[in-house]
Enzyme design. Structure first.
Site, short mmCIF file in Angstrom:
data_model
loop_
_atom_site.label_atom_id
_atom_site.label_comp_id
_atom_site.label_asym_id
_atom_site.label_seq_id
_atom_site.Cartn_x
_atom_site.Cartn_y
_atom_site.Cartn_z
N ARG A 122 0.85 -1.20 0.00
CA ARG A 122 0.00 0.00 0.00
C ARG A 122 0.89 1.25 0.00
NH1 ARG A 122 -5.14 -1.97 1.91
NH2 ARG A 122 -6.44 -1.73 0.08
N GLN A 127 -1.03 3.11 -5.77
CA GLN A 127 -2.45 3.46 -5.58
C GLN A 127 -3.28 3.26 -6.85
OE1 GLN A 127 -2.75 7.34 -3.78
NE2 GLN A 127 -2.23 6.53 -1.78
N ASP A 130 -4.26 -0.45 -7.25
CA ASP A 130 -4.74 -1.10 -6.04
C ASP A 130 -6.17 -1.61 -6.21
OD1 ASP A 130 -5.52 -1.78 -3.50
OD2 ASP A 130 -4.74 0.02 -2.55
N SER A 133 -8.52 -1.41 -3.10
CA SER A 133 -9.15 -0.11 -2.85
C SER A 133 -10.26 0.18 -3.85
CB SER A 133 -8.12 1.02 -2.94
OG SER A 133 -7.22 0.92 -1.88
N TYR A 227 -2.62 -2.03 8.16
CA TYR A 227 -3.67 -3.02 8.40
C TYR A 227 -3.92 -3.20 9.90
CZ TYR A 227 -3.55 -4.36 3.50
OH TYR A 227 -3.63 -4.36 2.14
P1 NAD Z 1 -9.20 -4.19 5.33
O1 NAD Z 1 -10.17 -4.52 4.24
O2 NAD Z 1 -8.04 -5.08 5.57
O3 NAD Z 1 -10.04 -4.09 6.71
C1 NAD Z 1 -11.16 -3.25 6.83
C2 NAD Z 1 -11.11 -2.54 8.15
O4 NAD Z 1 -11.44 -3.45 9.21
C3 NAD Z 1 -9.74 -1.96 8.50
O5 NAD Z 1 -9.85 -0.56 8.66
C4 NAD Z 1 -9.39 -2.65 9.81
O6 NAD Z 1 -8.65 -1.81 10.69
C5 NAD Z 1 -10.76 -2.98 10.36
N1 NAD Z 1 -10.79 -4.00 11.42
C6 NAD Z 1 -10.11 -5.16 11.50
N2 NAD Z 1 -10.44 -5.81 12.65
C7 NAD Z 1 -11.37 -5.06 13.29
C8 NAD Z 1 -12.10 -5.20 14.50
N3 NAD Z 1 -11.93 -6.26 15.29
N4 NAD Z 1 -12.97 -4.23 14.83
C9 NAD Z 1 -13.15 -3.15 14.04
N5 NAD Z 1 -12.50 -2.95 12.88
C10 NAD Z 1 -11.62 -3.90 12.50
O7 NAD Z 1 -8.70 -2.70 5.21
P2 NAD Z 1 -8.48 -1.80 3.92
O8 NAD Z 1 -9.74 -1.13 3.58
O9 NAD Z 1 -7.82 -2.61 2.88
O10 NAD Z 1 -7.51 -0.71 4.50
C11 NAD Z 1 -6.36 -1.12 5.24
C12 NAD Z 1 -5.43 0.05 5.43
O11 NAD Z 1 -4.76 0.37 4.22
C13 NAD Z 1 -6.08 1.31 5.92
O12 NAD Z 1 -5.20 1.86 6.86
C14 NAD Z 1 -6.13 2.16 4.69
O13 NAD Z 1 -6.16 3.54 4.99
C15 NAD Z 1 -4.85 1.76 4.04
N6 NAD Z 1 -4.80 2.02 2.60
C16 NAD Z 1 -3.70 2.62 2.09
C17 NAD Z 1 -3.62 2.84 0.72
C18 NAD Z 1 -2.41 3.49 0.13
O14 NAD Z 1 -2.20 3.38 -1.02
N7 NAD Z 1 -1.58 4.13 0.87
C19 NAD Z 1 -4.64 2.45 -0.11
C20 NAD Z 1 -5.75 1.82 0.45
C21 NAD Z 1 -5.81 1.59 1.82
#
Ligand code: NAD
Length: 383
Positions: A122, A127, A130, A133, A227
């Site tokens: 990530r 991006q 991805d 996302s 994550y």
């Molecule tokens: P994901 O699909 O892995 O998980 C969804 C959400 O569930 C996450 O926010 C996680 O913290 C939450 N979660 C897990 N266990 C939980 C619990 N017990 N109770 C409540 N919530 C819980 O996550 P995602 O949407 O793929 O995003 C993961 C991370 O990656 C985030 O920090 C996001 O901001 C980041 N991200 C970064 C980029 C980049 O390019 N920099 C792009 C997309 C996402």
């Protein structure tokens, strides 16, 4: 030598997406690649064979053999898909590696190079590639529409001469990409939205899209790469206890929590739902990966009995395919952006010193090479 990219037609039941669009074909062609597309591959995504051909792709009639160097796939490949691929082919797509280890082992022994777009680091350079996302964003939006459709009230507070309608109280659990989009969508519909996540940065992210962050008396659980970490059973139990009053107060609940490589955490038990208001709606986006909601099942709409009525529980399945046009449009550019970044003078030439490549390549030259998968296999052998 010019690399030949082949875009297959997905055959999994319910899958309507495709990994290329006319725009992405033009981008691949501009990088010097040959592109062929299976006839009918874009049928459910609103893309005709003629549109692909007009962008410079060759259409491969159903049942015809195709010569290829790179295969694009949306759904994870199966063992039988691999049977038809010659040694040296590069596969690019969604792999879901933790749930497809035997297929990966076969891909390795068949001499395939496997790229998992769902494993890309990530980082900002990734991006535009991805797929997690782009697809989660659409899923988060659609979850709210499913909830609104099943809800027998409206979302916004509305004052009329005949009386005032109270706003819907929406609770979003898990505020990653899908959860944030769900918050923003529910807010736009006029709901009063609150949300919770275990990551420490999520409070600001929730507020930035207009939600109220719920602070529980529970430590954050951050893992590498932004994550979440899986909670131990005692903390998971404490989380459920602390969430119960918020669950009972909600009219709409959207759950999106996930931990990479693990089954979805269970956030709402059936016992917690017993105190919910009749007419409320719960949408579980994680239903296909184990479920955040004990009562949900993928692809099913269940009426859950509560005092004086029912709560509707929707277990989501293939939700991105319900938005196949936009989902394919974004996927297609994710694929093209990734592959063109690996292309030199019309040839796909992965450079393993690039973290985009080393982070997403799972099999190469006869072996599984990704440390997270090799660790998993070592743990399994040790067990
Ligand atoms: P994901 O699909 O892995 O998980 C969804 C959400 O569930 C996450 O926010 C996680 O913290 C939450 N979660 C897990 N266990 C939980 C619990 N017990 N109770 C409540 N919530 C819980 O996550 P995602 O949407 O793929 O995003 C993961 C991370 O990656 C985030 O920090 C996001 O901001 C980041 N991200 C970064 C980029 C980049 O390019 N920099 C792009 C997309 C996402």
């Amino acid at each position: 030598m010019t690399s030949r990219v082949f875009v297959r037609a997905e055959s999994a039941p319910g899958e309507k997406r495709v990994a290329a669009s006319p725009d992405s074909v033009r981008k691949l062609r501009a990088a010097g690649l040959d592109v062929s597309v299976a006839s009918g591959a874009g049928r459910y995504a609103g893309i005709s064979d003629e549109a692909y051909a007009g962008a410079g792709a060759t259409i491969v009639p159903t049942g015809h053999q195709v010569e290829l160097d790179v295969l694009f796939h949306v759904r994870p490949l199966t063992a039988s898909d691999l049977g038809s691929l010659p040694t040296g082919v590069i596969t690019v797509g969604v792999v879901d590696p933790f749930n497809h280890v035997p297929v990966l082992q076969k891909a390795a022994s068949s001499g395939l190079t496997t790229f998992a777009l769902d494993f890309l680091p990530r980082i900002s350079r990734a991006q535009s590639m991805d797929v997690l996302s782009s697809q989660a964003l659409l899923a988060g939006y659609k979850c709210v529409l499913l909830a609104a459709d099943a809800f027998d009230r409206i979302f916004p507070m509305t004052m009329t001469a005949a009386g005032t309608l109270a706003p819907a109280r929406v609770l979003v659990l898990g505020a990653g990409v899908a959860g944030l989009q769900a918050i923003a969508t529910a807010k736009r519909l006029g709901g009063v939205v609150s949300a919770y996540d275990v990551r420490s940065s999520s409070a600001d992210e929730v507020r930035s899209v207009g939600g109220t962050f719920i602070s529980l008396d529970l430590e954050a659980a951050d893992a590498a790469g932004g994550y979440a970490r899986e909670l131990g059973e005692a903390r998971a139990q404490r989380q459920r206890e602390l969430l119960t009053p918020f669950v009972e107060a909600a009219d709409i609940i959207i759950t999106t929590a996930a931990v990479p490589g693990r089954p979805a955490p269970q956030l709402i038990t059936s016992a917690m739902m017993a105190g919910m208001k009749p007419g409320s709606v719960v949408v579980d986006l994680a239903a296909e990966t184990g479920g955040n909601v004990e009562a949900s099942a993928p692809g099913e709409l269940i009426s859950f009995p509560v005092t004086a009525g029912q709560v509707t529980v929707i277990g989501v399945q293939d939700i991105q395919s319900e938005l196949a046009v936009d989902a394919s449009k974004l996927l297609a550019m994710n694929f093209a952006n990734f592959v063109t970044a690996l292309t030199v003078d019309g040839t796909v030439l992965p450079d393993f010193s690039d973290e985009l490549v080393s982070g997403s390549c799972l099999t190469h030259e006869g072996a599984i090479i990704h440390p997270r998968i090799t660790e998993l296999l070592t743990e399994e052998v040790a067990r």
